[in-house]
Scaffold this active site. Structure first.
Site, PDB file in Angstrom:
ATOM      1  N   ARG A  11      84.362  31.000  40.083  1.00 25.71           N
ATOM      2  CA  ARG A  11      83.824  29.677  39.763  1.00 25.71           C
ATOM      3  C   ARG A  11      84.530  28.570  40.535  1.00 25.71           C
ATOM      4  O   ARG A  11      83.972  27.480  40.702  1.00 25.71           O
ATOM      5  CB  ARG A  11      83.839  29.439  38.249  1.00 25.71           C
ATOM      6  N   GLU A  61      96.792  40.114  30.076  1.00 23.28           N
ATOM      7  CA  GLU A  61      97.231  40.534  28.737  1.00 23.28           C
ATOM      8  C   GLU A  61      97.532  42.043  28.722  1.00 23.28           C
ATOM      9  O   GLU A  61      98.511  42.496  28.162  1.00 23.28           O
ATOM     10  CB  GLU A  61      96.138  40.196  27.726  1.00 23.28           C
TER      11      GLU A  61
END
Ligand code: AMP
Length: 176
Positions: free
Chosen positions: A64, A101
């Site tokens: 993006r 994560e």
């Protein structure tokens, strides 16, 4: 306080709970892209912030960051350099890994994308933990680029990503 323009952008952002996984509130910017006036408004924020910096190039982060970064580069007549996820760029690359994560991710830039001393503004859509932008910043520095500022349309301030990017100046137009 938001300006009326920023308020319009904020109202257009769609929040999707539990995407792409449970616990993430995804900020969907596609309604801004789909509306000509809002897309122009968003690009103009970046352009007006970048113009006085007298940058040589815009670096955009996959994917993006390309949408905003390329439009800003076009508007200011600057070159655009993509930082891509591993395995997408065809020529020789420099790589930088960063922690997710679970596990890690790698971003890459072509070895000839920047010249020593070139002044760069780095652009992405959203600042969360800052891991992605930090890895892109390392690539710019390794290449001898001078990173003037990192810009985001949105910042999730509670994740304190801007601190992670310090001392590089960080600018974001919509803070959450
Ligand atoms: P980070 O490396 O944690 O700063 O994550 C930044 C990258 O992940 C950006 O390229 C964003 O597009 C994406 N991202 C992270 N969190 C969100 C979210 N809540 N909504 C939309 N995109 C996100």
């Amino acid at each position: 306080m938001d300006t009326p323009g920023i308020q319009k952008l904020r109202e257009a952002i769609r929040e999707i709970p539990d995407f792409p996984k449970p616990g993430i509130l995804f900020k969907d910017i596609t309604p801004i892209l789909a509306d000509g006036a809002l897309f122009t408004l968003a690009i103009d924020q970046f352009v007006e912030a970048t113009r006085p910096l007298a940058a040589d190039k815009i670096v955009g982060i996959d994917a993006r960051g390309f949408l905003f970064g390329a439009a800003v580069a076009y508007k200011l007549g600057l070159g655009f350099v993509p930082v891509r996820k591993k395995g997408k760029l065809p020529y020789q690359c420099k790589s930088a890994a960063y922690a997710l994560e679970y596990g890690e991710a790698v971003v890459e830039m072509h070895t000839d994308a920047l010249r020593e001393g070139e002044k760069v503004v780095l652009i992405d859509d959203l600042l969360a933990t800052g891991g992605t932008a930090a890895a892109a910043s390392r690539l710019i520095h390794q290449m001898g680029g001078v990173l003037l500022e990192i810009q985001f349309l949105l910042e999730l301030s509670f994740l304190e990503g801007a601190q992670r990017l310090s001392p590089t100046p960080v600018r974001s137009f919509l803070k959450y």
